[in-house]
Enzyme design. Structure first.
Site, mmCIF file in Angstrom:
data_model
loop_
_atom_site.group_PDB
_atom_site.id
_atom_site.type_symbol
_atom_site.label_atom_id
_atom_site.label_comp_id
_atom_site.label_asym_id
_atom_site.label_seq_id
_atom_site.Cartn_x
_atom_site.Cartn_y
_atom_site.Cartn_z
ATOM 1 N N LYS A 142 67.594 120.830 -60.464
ATOM 2 C CA LYS A 142 67.574 119.372 -60.347
ATOM 3 C C LYS A 142 66.322 118.878 -59.621
ATOM 4 O O LYS A 142 65.975 119.389 -58.556
ATOM 5 C CB LYS A 142 68.810 118.888 -59.572
ATOM 6 C CG LYS A 142 70.128 119.315 -60.188
ATOM 7 C CD LYS A 142 70.415 118.546 -61.452
ATOM 8 C CE LYS A 142 71.627 119.139 -62.153
ATOM 9 N NZ LYS A 142 71.823 118.583 -63.483
ATOM 10 N N HIS A 158 68.486 120.198 -71.430
ATOM 11 C CA HIS A 158 69.238 119.574 -70.330
ATOM 12 C C HIS A 158 68.518 119.749 -68.990
ATOM 13 O O HIS A 158 67.598 120.551 -68.891
ATOM 14 C CB HIS A 158 70.632 120.206 -70.218
ATOM 15 C CG HIS A 158 71.563 119.757 -71.305
ATOM 16 N ND1 HIS A 158 72.930 119.917 -71.231
ATOM 17 C CD2 HIS A 158 71.319 119.131 -72.478
ATOM 18 C CE1 HIS A 158 73.470 119.431 -72.329
ATOM 19 N NE2 HIS A 158 72.533 118.950 -73.105
ATOM 20 N N GLU A 169 76.820 116.514 -79.895
ATOM 21 C CA GLU A 169 75.986 117.570 -79.302
ATOM 22 C C GLU A 169 76.867 118.710 -78.798
ATOM 23 O O GLU A 169 77.922 118.493 -78.214
ATOM 24 C CB GLU A 169 75.161 117.014 -78.127
ATOM 25 C CG GLU A 169 74.456 118.135 -77.346
ATOM 26 C CD GLU A 169 73.280 117.678 -76.508
ATOM 27 O OE1 GLU A 169 72.449 116.900 -77.012
ATOM 28 O OE2 GLU A 169 73.201 118.096 -75.341
ATOM 29 N N ASP A 193 78.929 112.669 -71.482
ATOM 30 C CA ASP A 193 78.124 113.860 -71.224
ATOM 31 C C ASP A 193 78.963 115.007 -70.660
ATOM 32 O O ASP A 193 79.780 114.794 -69.768
ATOM 33 C CB ASP A 193 77.013 113.487 -70.240
ATOM 34 C CG ASP A 193 75.949 114.574 -70.154
ATOM 35 O OD1 ASP A 193 75.956 115.490 -70.998
ATOM 36 O OD2 ASP A 193 75.108 114.485 -69.243
ATOM 37 N N HIS A 194 78.725 116.180 -71.183
ATOM 38 C CA HIS A 194 79.402 117.391 -70.707
ATOM 39 C C HIS A 194 80.911 117.210 -70.634
ATOM 40 O O HIS A 194 81.537 117.531 -69.615
ATOM 41 C CB HIS A 194 78.832 117.827 -69.347
ATOM 42 C CG HIS A 194 77.615 118.694 -69.503
ATOM 43 N ND1 HIS A 194 77.691 120.007 -69.849
ATOM 44 C CD2 HIS A 194 76.304 118.417 -69.400
ATOM 45 C CE1 HIS A 194 76.461 120.511 -69.966
ATOM 46 N NE2 HIS A 194 75.602 119.560 -69.698
HETATM 47 ZN ZN ZN Z 1 73.814 120.701 -69.605
#
Ligand code: ZN
Length: 507
Positions: A329, A361, A287, A178-179
């Protein structure tokens, strides 16, 4: 000294059967926990997940290729083999039972990223998605999360694969690097068997170009090579693209702006695709994330990036634009829902136009926008959540180990400022009720309070890595012990919380 004879005898007599509704664990007299759903057989050798004194093992009954491939010790007069949940054993289990290995999904079905920072949430996540028209990306961690939790990608994969085995989950799951920004990390993730790569292009996106005056913009645009300008001008000026029932056009100014903001990022996406994704020798869900920017992604910019990728031969799994409003978050969406819906329709139509999925996201707890996401993507989306399973773990701690909760809460409070270096949140600690004024019974209420949620949400790394004067973990061991003791409660908490996400998304 326990013998595993009884469990092995039950395995060989066919007691553990995939078809019976054996969702709950079973305990033998010595307290060894058995996970009946894990029971799998290869050429007469049975394999099942057990837990003894808080540690999980694979228990093989009968000898043969499967037992030979696993490292471990023979038990019960060589009738079985007890095997640790090591990386080597994970790889062996992946080989013999392919449903335990991550896989790519392509764009035909909705997917949900369920990053598990603790390495114990995946069984609960599996119970949420089982039987639904959505597939889980159980392994999903960014390099930042690995650094903050002191884990590595092998551990992350092990946790996900063994969870799929434990739950006997055969519908497939993914593993998302991820990322990722650096090529070395992309290579590492692919070498380890990750099936999804989320390329974070924030270092190549030039946010500053968004705020230039007309003269500055012209000056910077003229500094690009004539070939590059010509290529883009031929491709975009005096053209109309029909998308989502409207038309997209680029003026000289808007084209120059998009080139300056995204040109380098697009080149990097293409480079990564050509170097790592296309030749990977297996399907990879690729992605593109352009969400870590200062301003929301204009639909025209989203289209521009996608059009460039597709016209230069890149196919992607999903794209994550930055939406208007705030996706902070651990709390619900902040912003103008009407505007969000208008832009979402546009972004979803662009994704549809090219055939990839729209990716959302920081998708934990965004309850007010989930129905819109489900509707406008027509159920074909990728939603990333993370961290919310850590908050559910804290809810279990608050309910069942108030003493530990109080210590962790106080520590989070006093170290909150450090965590804001990594995460942007609006939490105001002055609004968080003083611990002394809250009874043990009321502690779980903190998990309903936005300010307290965010405080706990972003301090996970600090709390898990906190050490006393002798270098021993301050909370981590007791935290994991408590969650192990209340394993079923934790699963139920995840089922209810993540289940609410899926209900609202229409899954
Ligand atoms: Zn993101």
């Amino acid at each position: 000294m326990t013998d595993y004879g009884l469990i092995i005898a039950k395995m060989t007599s066919g007691h553990f059967n995939q078809d019976t509704d054996s969702s709950n664990e079973w305990r033998d007299e010595s307290g060894t926990v058995v996970y009946p759903r894990s029971y799998s057989v290869h050429e007469g050798t049975g394999l099942i997940m057990v837990k003894r004194d808080g540690t999980r093992y694979l228990l093989a009954a009968g000898m043969g290729a499967l037992a030979d491939a696993l490292e471990g010790e023979t038990v019960s007069d060589s009738a079985g083999k007890l095997c640790p949940l090591s990386t080597a054993n994970r790889l062996a289990v992946n080989r013999f039972f392919p449903y335990t290995a991550p896989r790519a999904f392509g764009t035909g079905i909705a997917t949900i990223g369920l990053g598990d920072r603790l390495g114990i949430a995946s069984p609960g996540h599996i119970r949420v998605v089982r039987g639904k028209e959505i597939r889980p990306i159980l392994a999903q961690q960014s390099i930042r999360e690995l650094n903050l939790t002191g884990r590595d990608y092998n551990e992350v994969l092990n946790a996900a694969c063994f969870a799929a085995f434990q739950e006997g989950y055969r519908d497939g799951f993914g593993a998302d690097g991820d990322h990722l920004k650096a090529e070395a990390d992309i290579r590492m993730a692919l070498d380890l068997g990750f099936t999804m790569i989320t390329l974070d292009c924030s270092e190549q996106i030039d946010n500053q170009a968004a705020g230039l005056s007309a003269a500055e913009l012209q000056e910077r645009y003229k500094a690009l090579s004539p070939e590059i300008r010509k290529y883009y001008e031929n491709a975009y000026l005096n053209k109309t693209y029909a998308v989502a029932g409207t038309e997209i056009r680029y003026s000289e100014t808007s084209l120059a702006q998009n080139i300056l903001i995204y040109g380098k990022a697009i080149d990097y996406m293409i480079h990564v695709y050509q170097t790592y994704i296309r030749g990977a020798g297996r399907e990879i869900d690729f992605e593109i994330s352009i969400d870590e920017t200062l301003t929301p992604t204009a639909p025209e910019s989203h289209f521009f990036v996608a059009q460039e990728l597709y016209s230069r031969g890149v196919k992607i799994f999903s794209m994550a634009p930055r939406f208007c409003g705030e996706f902070q978050k651990g709390i619900d969406y902040i912003g103008d829902i009407g505007q969000f819906e208008d832009e979402l329709k546009f972004h979803a139509a662009i994704a549809d136009h090219f055939g990839y999925k729209l990716s959302v996201h920081s998708g934990s707890d965004k309850f007010s926008v989930f129905p819109l996401v489900g509707t406008h993507t027509r159920g074909r989306f990728h939603l990333k959540t993370a961290g919310t399973n850590w908050l559910e773990a804290m809810r279990v701690i608050a309910a069942h180990n108030p003493g530990l909760y109080r210590k962790m809460h106080a520590h989070a409070r006093s170290h909150f400022a450090e965590a804001t270096a990594y995460y942007h949140v609006k939490a105001d600690l002055d609004r968080v009720k003083d611990l002394d004024s809250v009874s043990d019974k009321e502690l779980p209420e903190y998990l309903r309070d936005d300010d307290a949620r965010q405080m706990l949400h972003i301090t996970y790394g600090i709390l898990l890595q906190a050490k006393d004067g002798n270098g021993k973990p301050l909370f981590k061991d007791e935290f994991y012990r408590t969650l192990d003791e209340y394993e079923q409660e934790y699963m139920e908490a995840l089922k209810s919380h993540i289940g609410k996400h899926l209900d609202l998304l229409g899954k």
